[in-house]
Design a protein around this motif. Structure first.
Motif, PDB file in Angstrom:
ATOM      1  N   VAL A   1       1.425   4.729 -19.197  1.00 27.72           N
ATOM      2  CA  VAL A   1       2.277   3.557 -19.000  1.00 27.72           C
ATOM      3  C   VAL A   1       1.765   2.379 -19.816  1.00 27.72           C
ATOM      4  N   ASP A   2       2.689   1.551 -20.269  1.00 31.11           N
ATOM      5  CA  ASP A   2       2.375   0.387 -21.086  1.00 31.11           C
ATOM      6  C   ASP A   2       1.820  -0.742 -20.219  1.00 31.11           C
ATOM      7  N   GLN A   3       0.980  -1.580 -20.810  1.00 31.64           N
ATOM      8  CA  GLN A   3       0.365  -2.677 -20.062  1.00 31.64           C
ATOM      9  C   GLN A   3       1.378  -3.694 -19.570  1.00 31.64           C
ATOM     10  N   ASN A   4       2.536  -3.771 -20.206  1.00 31.58           N
ATOM     11  CA  ASN A   4       3.540  -4.760 -19.818  1.00 31.58           C
ATOM     12  C   ASN A   4       4.445  -4.283 -18.689  1.00 31.58           C
ATOM     13  N   THR A   5       4.192  -3.105 -18.147  1.00 32.29           N
ATOM     14  CA  THR A   5       5.063  -2.555 -17.107  1.00 32.29           C
ATOM     15  C   THR A   5       4.516  -2.860 -15.718  1.00 32.29           C
TER      16      THR A   5
ATOM     17  N   LEU B   1       0.028  -0.792 -10.836  1.00 28.98           N
ATOM     18  CA  LEU B   1      -0.120   0.149  -9.719  1.00 28.98           C
ATOM     19  C   LEU B   1      -1.133   1.255 -10.020  1.00 28.98           C
ATOM     20  N   ARG B   2      -1.602   1.310 -11.258  1.00 30.94           N
ATOM     21  CA  ARG B   2      -2.474   2.415 -11.636  1.00 30.94           C
ATOM     22  C   ARG B   2      -3.698   2.541 -10.732  1.00 30.94           C
ATOM     23  N   GLN B   3      -4.339   1.423 -10.458  1.00 29.84           N
ATOM     24  CA  GLN B   3      -5.558   1.473  -9.642  1.00 29.84           C
ATOM     25  C   GLN B   3      -5.230   1.908  -8.226  1.00 29.84           C
TER      26      GLN B   3
ATOM     27  N   GLN C   1       0.815  -1.205   0.000  1.00 24.19           N
ATOM     28  CA  GLN C   1       0.000   0.000   0.000  1.00 24.19           C
ATOM     29  C   GLN C   1       0.854   1.264   0.000  1.00 24.19           C
ATOM     30  N   ALA C   2       2.168   1.102  -0.125  1.00 19.89           N
ATOM     31  CA  ALA C   2       3.082   2.245  -0.072  1.00 19.89           C
ATOM     32  C   ALA C   2       3.246   2.918  -1.424  1.00 19.89           C
ATOM     33  N   GLN C   3       2.460   2.505  -2.399  1.00 16.37           N
ATOM     34  CA  GLN C   3       2.479   3.110  -3.742  1.00 16.37           C
ATOM     35  C   GLN C   3       3.831   2.920  -4.433  1.00 16.37           C
ATOM     36  N   LYS C   4       4.469   1.797  -4.189  1.00 16.89           N
ATOM     37  CA  LYS C   4       5.755   1.500  -4.814  1.00 16.89           C
ATOM     38  C   LYS C   4       5.707   0.099  -5.429  1.00 16.89           C
ATOM     39  N   PRO C   5       6.378  -0.098  -6.571  1.00 22.15           N
ATOM     40  CA  PRO C   5       6.483  -1.453  -7.127  1.00 22.15           C
ATOM     41  C   PRO C   5       7.289  -2.339  -6.196  1.00 22.15           C
ATOM     42  N   LEU C   6       6.885  -3.593  -6.097  1.00 23.96           N
ATOM     43  CA  LEU C   6       7.500  -4.501  -5.117  1.00 23.96           C
ATOM     44  C   LEU C   6       7.799  -5.844  -5.759  1.00 23.96           C
TER      45      LEU C   6
ATOM     46  N   LEU D   1      -2.579   3.586  -7.114  1.00 20.30           N
ATOM     47  CA  LEU D   1      -2.133   4.971  -7.096  1.00 20.30           C
ATOM     48  C   LEU D   1      -3.285   5.919  -7.383  1.00 20.30           C
ATOM     49  N   GLY D   2      -4.126   5.542  -8.329  1.00 23.34           N
ATOM     50  CA  GLY D   2      -5.244   6.409  -8.704  1.00 23.34           C
ATOM     51  C   GLY D   2      -6.215   6.617  -7.556  1.00 23.34           C
ATOM     52  N   LEU D   3      -6.392   5.602  -6.730  1.00 26.83           N
ATOM     53  CA  LEU D   3      -7.317   5.720  -5.602  1.00 26.83           C
ATOM     54  C   LEU D   3      -6.836   6.736  -4.586  1.00 26.83           C
ATOM     55  N   LYS D   4      -5.512   7.029  -4.573  1.00 23.15           N
ATOM     56  CA  LYS D   4      -4.950   7.918  -3.555  1.00 23.15           C
ATOM     57  C   LYS D   4      -4.597   9.279  -4.113  1.00 23.15           C
ATOM     58  N   LEU D   5      -4.987   9.547  -5.345  1.00 20.88           N
ATOM     59  CA  LEU D   5      -4.763  10.879  -5.891  1.00 20.88           C
ATOM     60  C   LEU D   5      -5.686  11.861  -5.205  1.00 20.88           C
TER      61      LEU D   5
END
Length: 448
Positions: free
Chosen positions: A431-435, A440-442, A162-167, A444-448
């Motif tokens: 961003v491309d679908q393969n990334t 993370l879009r959903q 939930q830290a908005q970072k790729p893991l 991250l988007g929820l926390k904008l």
């Protein structure tokens, strides 16, 4: 793809420079420096904005390793480095403080590997807090596990997701498990992230199995003279898959990750500045709101012409917003302007409905009562009743506009042209679908 990543970096730099330019303007104009207490309160956030911009300019990707004690975080990083630089050992809590090491895999991308203390160290709460602070700086997180996942470990993983970072979930010590068990382990790991309502199973490039420090193995040695002996040998670390996964992510989206993380840090810093500013000047703002509320109510009550009620009320609302923006010294963006305009229209609509309502109930509105009062003195009573009702509506509208302005000035400071939240949304839409960023879009988007 590389051109798009450079675009993301440039947009992030422009956003941070705009923010720093704005707060620099406030200092020069005296709006910020006139309040020493506020200057002291927001100093950490201003320093964070500066350091974030410097991080962008240095173009260094930060990768932080997290996990509980004795999971082999330091060993994993050493294996990636190809050298035992970070201290490891059989005792819990060998890593006492976060430590950074530069790594340049493939001679291209410059990476900073960050080793952190175990998140569950006994009497190590301060070190655990420090480790969590590293999450804020990291562009990519390695969460190292080994063996059965504990409840503490599972909770820590959910928090990190939930830290908005790729893991990347790194399962260490895989050499201790037979091949028949490794498939089951992999499937179990895929489901670990689904404890959060919005989370989905981990993707293949988000799970990597490694053996950073393989256990010594007994080998049979046959000598030329026919003798047979047994010796212990330590196999080479098995981290090539992890290294390849990291390199693929960095080459594919490393600069975009860097830009996005910088913008998230900038957004949080600006939001904190807005929150501290509004909290510190709460009483002053309340006094201004009530002052405009009384003035607007009085002006509407005494004014006999309905059209001027609405026009004057709108002007008063705009003046109130300007007074609050000047008090706070926060930038007015298109996000705030649009939201506040709706509130003003609602306020003006309330006045119009009030005028229509008085016309229906009394048979004449305030304007009509004022005009006909000379011929019929009893209409003065009708005028007074209508005026008081209109004044109440106007006062409530002014107060609502003032409170809405407070909210939107605080929440909207990161929107607008080149605002951190606006650029974050822009990057996520490209961003491309393969990334790894795409998944993370959903979140991250929820926390904008």
């Amino acid at each position: 793809m590389r051109n798009l990543q450079e675009t993301h970096l440039n947009r992030a730099r422009a956003s941070l420079r705009q923010a720093l330019s704005w707060y620099g303007y406030l200092r020069k104009s005296g709006q910020l420096s006139s309040n020493p207490e506020l200057v002291g309160l927001v100093k950490p956030e201003l320093e964070a904005l500066n350091s974030t911009l410097n991080k962008l300019d240095s173009n260094v990707i930060k990768i932080a390793a997290f996990g509980l004690v004795s999971r082999g975080k330091s060993a994993v990083l050493n294996a990636l480095l190809g050298d035992k630089i970070l201290q490891t050992g059989p005792l819990n809590g060998v890593t006492q403080w976060p430590r950074s090491v530069r790594w340049q895999p493939g001679g291209k991308v410059l990476v900073e590997l960050i080793d952190t203390p175990g998140l569950d160290e006994i009497e190590g709460e301060s070190r655990a807090d420090m480790a969590r602070e590293v999450v804020h700086q990291a562009d990519l997180i390695l969460f190292v596990v080994s063996g059965d996942i504990t409840r503490t470990e599972y909770q820590a993983l959910l928090e990190l997701r939930q830290a908005q970072k790729p893991l990347i979930l790194v399962f260490n010590k895989i050499d201790l498990y037979p091949d028949t068990d490794q498939g089951a382990i992999y499937q179990n790991l895929q489901q670990l992230g689904t404890g959060h309502p919005k989370a989905k199973p981990l993707l293949p490039d988000e799970i990597v199995m490694v053996a950073a420090e393989p256990a010594p193995m007994e080998v049979r040695v046959e000598w030329p003279d026919g003798r047979v002996s047994y010796e212990w040998e330590t196999p080479a670390p098995q981290v090539e898959e992890l290294k390849e996964t990291i390199l693929n992510i960095l080459n594919r989206e490393g600069r975009s990750l860097l830009a996005l993380n910088a913008l998230i840090q900038a957004r949080d810093a600006e939001a904190a500045i807005a929150q501290k500013t509004i909290d510190l000047r709460e009483q002053e703002a309340e006094d201004i709101i009530w002052q405009f509320t009384k003035y607007k109510a009085l002006a509407v009550m005494l004014n006999p012409i309905a059209f001027l009620d609405i026009l004057g009320g709108t002007v008063a609302d705009l003046a109130l917003i300007r007074a609050l923006a000047r008090l706070y010294g926060l930038p007015m963006t298109s996000y705030e302007a649009g939201k506040i305009l709706k509130t003003i229209l609602f306020s003006s609509g309330g006045l119009l409905l009030g005028e229509l309502g008085s016309s229906l109930l009394l048979g004449l509105g305030k304007s009509t009562a004022a005009i006909t009062s000379a011929d019929n003195p009893s209409n003065i009573t009708a005028f007074a009743g209508s005026a008081i009702a209109q004044a109440g509506i106007a006062g409530y509208g002014a107060y609502s506009v003032g409170k809405a302005a407070q909210v939107y000035l605080e929440k909207g400071c990161t929107w607008g042209q080149l605002g951190a939240s606006s650029v974050i949304q822009e990057i996520l839409s490209q961003v491309d679908q393969n990334t790894i960023l795409y998944r993370l879009r959903q979140e991250l988007g929820l926390k904008l």
